[in-house]
Design a protein around this motif. Structure first.
Motif, PDB file in Angstrom:
ATOM      1  N   CYS A 220       0.849  -1.186   0.000  1.00 44.94           N
ATOM      2  CA  CYS A 220       0.000   0.000   0.000  1.00 44.94           C
ATOM      3  C   CYS A 220       0.887   1.239   0.000  1.00 44.94           C
ATOM      4  N   PRO A 221       0.847   2.071  -1.053  1.00 47.57           N
ATOM      5  CA  PRO A 221      -0.005   1.941  -2.230  1.00 47.57           C
ATOM      6  C   PRO A 221       0.410   0.790  -3.131  1.00 47.57           C
ATOM      7  N   ALA A 222      -0.548   0.323  -3.918  1.00 47.82           N
ATOM      8  CA  ALA A 222      -0.269  -0.826  -4.784  1.00 47.82           C
ATOM      9  C   ALA A 222       0.723  -0.464  -5.877  1.00 47.82           C
ATOM     10  N   GLY A 230       1.303  11.329  -3.747  1.00 45.30           N
ATOM     11  CA  GLY A 230       2.082  10.283  -3.086  1.00 45.30           C
ATOM     12  C   GLY A 230       2.078  10.452  -1.582  1.00 45.30           C
ATOM     13  N   THR A 231       2.208  11.698  -1.123  1.00 49.34           N
ATOM     14  CA  THR A 231       2.155  11.966   0.318  1.00 49.34           C
ATOM     15  C   THR A 231       0.798  11.590   0.892  1.00 49.34           C
ATOM     16  N   ALA A 232      -0.261  11.957   0.169  1.00 49.30           N
ATOM     17  CA  ALA A 232      -1.614  11.680   0.640  1.00 49.30           C
ATOM     18  C   ALA A 232      -1.879  10.184   0.729  1.00 49.30           C
ATOM     19  N   VAL A 233      -1.509   9.446  -0.305  1.00 51.30           N
ATOM     20  CA  VAL A 233      -1.829   8.011  -0.320  1.00 51.30           C
ATOM     21  C   VAL A 233      -0.977   7.256   0.705  1.00 51.30           C
ATOM     22  N   ARG A 291      -5.585   7.067 -10.430  1.00 45.97           N
ATOM     23  CA  ARG A 291      -4.243   6.745  -9.953  1.00 45.97           C
ATOM     24  C   ARG A 291      -4.237   6.872  -8.431  1.00 45.97           C
ATOM     25  N   PRO A 292      -3.219   6.322  -7.761  1.00 43.82           N
ATOM     26  CA  PRO A 292      -3.168   6.415  -6.297  1.00 43.82           C
ATOM     27  C   PRO A 292      -3.295   7.856  -5.803  1.00 43.82           C
ATOM     28  N   VAL A 309      -5.719   3.366  -4.260  1.00 48.23           N
ATOM     29  CA  VAL A 309      -4.292   3.100  -4.042  1.00 48.23           C
ATOM     30  C   VAL A 309      -3.679   2.305  -5.189  1.00 48.23           C
ATOM     31  N   GLY A 310      -4.467   2.057  -6.259  1.00 49.86           N
ATOM     32  CA  GLY A 310      -3.957   1.337  -7.414  1.00 49.86           C
ATOM     33  C   GLY A 310      -4.444  -0.102  -7.469  1.00 49.86           C
TER      34      GLY A 310
END
Length: 341
Positions: A220-222, A230-233, A291-292, A309-310
């Motif tokens: 996670c993320p996938a 990216g920071t959020a996911v 996208r994630p 998350v993909g």
């Protein structure tokens, strides 16, 4: 054959009890039991619900509860924003009111000075200076200052009145939202009672274990992504395992919109703690473009959401009694995707 005399019985003496065989007593007991059973109300034995049946029941109940929760989040978020706006307007009005008071004081002082000195002051100024041109300049300057002072007063009063009108309108909205907020908050007891009942049902089948098996379905993320998304996911993934608590936006517990608000907040993007509002706070994205970090929304009334998350997976805060977890986005009817930022 000789007659055998029979033994006489005294009339005061009761007859000897007849001893019934034990088998007879047992037979009578069985008959009595059968009669009692026959008279008792009919009861049908029901099998205990399976864990899957309980989860289905909880899902149905939660679909009814979550819209109320999100409505509370919406009203409460708007109320907080409007209260902040009201405070800001109040801060702007205060110095304007002071400027009006000071300007009016200066004009009043000019008027008072004129009435005290009267027209003779003009003659005195002329005699003192001995220069009619200088006196004209002085009177022109005084008149200009008076006009400028009046213009300033007019502008300040207009600004003050405008802010007062805005604040009055905002205060009326705040009063309405405060009433709604109170009414929705009063439903917390009812909601909490229903949540407790659902948790008891769930514990009867699962004990203290979590529903739905493992909380993670892989990395996670996938798929990797950088930047604010990216920071959020990554922030959302880091919350896996924390409990669902309605109207909560972290850091120790979350509801669905509280989780996405918290995660994107760490990326510097402000979202409202309400699914419907977050639906309007991002760019429309198709499923193929997802996208994630993107937000995925479910049900026609948008009462649930998660963070994509993909690989067809999301992180979300499902419902009471459960935890932040990874799930397939296809476990619920997908309405659409949004990209914050």
């Amino acid at each position: 054959m000789a007659n055998v005399p029979t033994q006489s019985r005294s009339p005061d003496r009761p007859p000897a009890p007849r001893v019934r065989p034990l088998r007879t007593h047992r037979r009578l007991l069985l008959i009595a039991t059968a009669v009692c059973v026959g008279l008792a109300p009919g009861t049908v034995a029901h099998a205990a619900p399976t864990p899957q049946e309980i989860e289905t029941q909880m899902d149905k109940q939660w679909e009814q509860l979550e819209p109320t929760i999100e409505e509370y989040n919406k009203v409460h978020s708007q109320l907080l924003v409007n209260r902040k706006k009201s405070d800001e307007l109040k801060k702007k009005i205060q110095p304007l009111a002071l400027q009006v008071d000071m300007a009016l004081g200066r004009v009043g002082e000019l008027a008072s000075r004129y009435y005290r000195s009267g027209p003779s002051s003009t003659l005195n100024a002329l005699l003192t200076s001995g220069d009619p041109m200088l006196l004209a300049d002085q009177l022109t300057l005084l008149d200009r200052l008076a006009r400028e002072e009046q213009q300033q007063i007019t502008e300040v009063v207009a600004a003050r009145d405008r802010f007062n009108a805005e604040k009055s309108k905002l205060d009326g909205l705040i009063a309405q939202q405060t009433k709604q907020d109170t009414e929705l908050a009063s439903k917390r007891k009812q909601i909490d009672g229903e949540i407790k009942r659902l948790e008891q049902l769930r514990q009867a089948a699962y004990g203290s274990s979590t529903a739905g098996g493992a909380l993670r379905k892989g990395p996670c993320p996938a798929t990797y992504i950088g930047g604010p998304a990216g920071t959020a996911v990554k922030t959302a993934c880091a919350q896996i395992g924390k409990p669902y608590v309605w109207a909560s936006n972290g850091p120790n517990s979350f509801d669905c919109s509280g989780l996405t608000q918290f995660a994107w907040g760490k990326a510097g993007v402000s979202l409202t703690h309400h699914t419907g509002k977050q639906w309007t706070e991002g760019k429309v994205i198709s499923r193929a473009q997802a996208r994630p970090g993107d937000l995925v929304f479910f049900y026609s009334d948008l009462h649930h959401m998660g963070m994509y998350v993909g690989n067809g997976l999301m992180v979300h805060a499902p419902r009471t009694g459960d935890f932040v977890k990874m799930s397939s986005i296809d476990v619920m009817p997908v309405v659409g995707f949004r990209r914050p930022g």
